[in-house]
Scaffold this motif. Structure first.
Motif, PDB file in Angstrom:
ATOM      1  N   LEU A  91       0.824  -1.209   0.000  1.00 37.53           N
ATOM      2  CA  LEU A  91       0.000   0.000   0.000  1.00 37.53           C
ATOM      3  C   LEU A  91       0.860   1.262   0.000  1.00 37.53           C
ATOM      4  O   LEU A  91       0.500   2.268  -0.630  1.00 37.53           O
ATOM      5  CB  LEU A  91      -0.940  -0.006   1.203  1.00 37.53           C
ATOM      6  N   ASP A  95       0.827   4.196  -2.786  1.00 31.86           N
ATOM      7  CA  ASP A  95       0.639   5.613  -2.458  1.00 31.86           C
ATOM      8  C   ASP A  95       1.716   6.507  -3.065  1.00 31.86           C
ATOM      9  O   ASP A  95       1.438   7.650  -3.439  1.00 31.86           O
ATOM     10  CB  ASP A  95       0.612   5.795  -0.938  1.00 31.86           C
ATOM     11  N   ARG A 180      -5.237   2.304  -9.709  1.00 32.69           N
ATOM     12  CA  ARG A 180      -4.732   2.437  -8.346  1.00 32.69           C
ATOM     13  C   ARG A 180      -5.849   2.240  -7.323  1.00 32.69           C
ATOM     14  O   ARG A 180      -5.677   1.515  -6.330  1.00 32.69           O
ATOM     15  CB  ARG A 180      -4.079   3.812  -8.158  1.00 32.69           C
ATOM     16  N   ARG A 184      -6.100  -0.984  -4.782  1.00 34.56           N
ATOM     17  CA  ARG A 184      -6.091  -0.780  -3.332  1.00 34.56           C
ATOM     18  C   ARG A 184      -7.192  -1.595  -2.668  1.00 34.56           C
ATOM     19  O   ARG A 184      -6.950  -2.279  -1.666  1.00 34.56           O
ATOM     20  CB  ARG A 184      -6.252   0.708  -2.997  1.00 34.56           C
TER      21      ARG A 184
END
Length: 205
Positions: A91, A95, A180, A184
């Motif tokens: 993660l 980011d 993205r 996630r």
């Protein structure tokens, strides 16, 4: 000493950048190390000193790729599970737009070069196997020798599947921001499932 290290890093970067540009333009198998050296303005011997094989020129970040999961587990916080550590790593990379995730528009070209070369496909498989083995070695201290292999297979498998899904979507022309967000959500579910599999009686940390 610092200046020498900076010069070596600059030479390495120049070689890797020149190689990638040529590989993207002409394909991996049609480019020689001599051509890469000429483009980077160094000798062929210098090129081989930094990158022993042509495959090393393409996978110039391979050492970090092999160690990333193992390092995440070995440096995890007190009380943090291996699954939670790998989840946090993925993660965090998502980011910060970690380049090796392939969420940039140019990533599709990188993957197409791999798809066009049997040598690169073989190296990619070896890197995957090495990463899982490195993870298993670290996990042996956390879950024991007997469980380390399958625990590494679970965590590396989830990580690999997430990378593969990014690749599939980006090759299909999907918007990076949408990829993205979708990845996630998938990652959260996948790592939660992995945590339950590795520690059925425990709670997600």
């Amino acid at each position: 000493m610092a200046l020498r290290a900076e010069k070596k890093a600059a030479t390495r970067t120049a070689l890797a950048d020149a190689a990638l540009a040529l590989f993207l333009e002409r394909g991996f198998d049609r480019v020689t190390v001599a051509e890469v050296a000429e483009a980077a303005r160094v000798s062929v011997n210098t090129a081989f000193n930094y990158f022993p094989t042509k495959e090393d020129l393409f996978f110039d970040r391979q050492d970090a790729v092999v160690r990333r999961l193992a390092d995440a587990v070995s440096s995890r916080l007190p009380g943090e599970s291996p699954a939670a550590a790998v989840r946090a790593l993925f993660l965090a990379e998502l980011d910060r737009d970690e380049p090796t995730l392939g969420l940039s528009p140019g990533a599709a070209g990188f993957w197409r070069v791999i798809d066009g070369s049997a040598a690169l496909q073989a190296r990619a498989r070896r890197l995957t196997e090495s990463a899982e083995a490195a993870l298993a070695a670290v996990l042996a201290g956390a879950v024991g020798e007997r469980s380390a292999g399958w625990a590494a297979a679970v965590l590396a498998g989830v990580d690999r599947a997430l990378h593969a899904e990014i690749r599939r979507r980006m090759l299909a022309g999907a918007d990076p921001a949408e990829v993205r967000a979708a990845i996630r959500a998938t990652a959260e579910d996948a790592f939660a499932a992995a945590a339950r599999a590795l520690d059925p009686g425990g709670e997600r940390r």
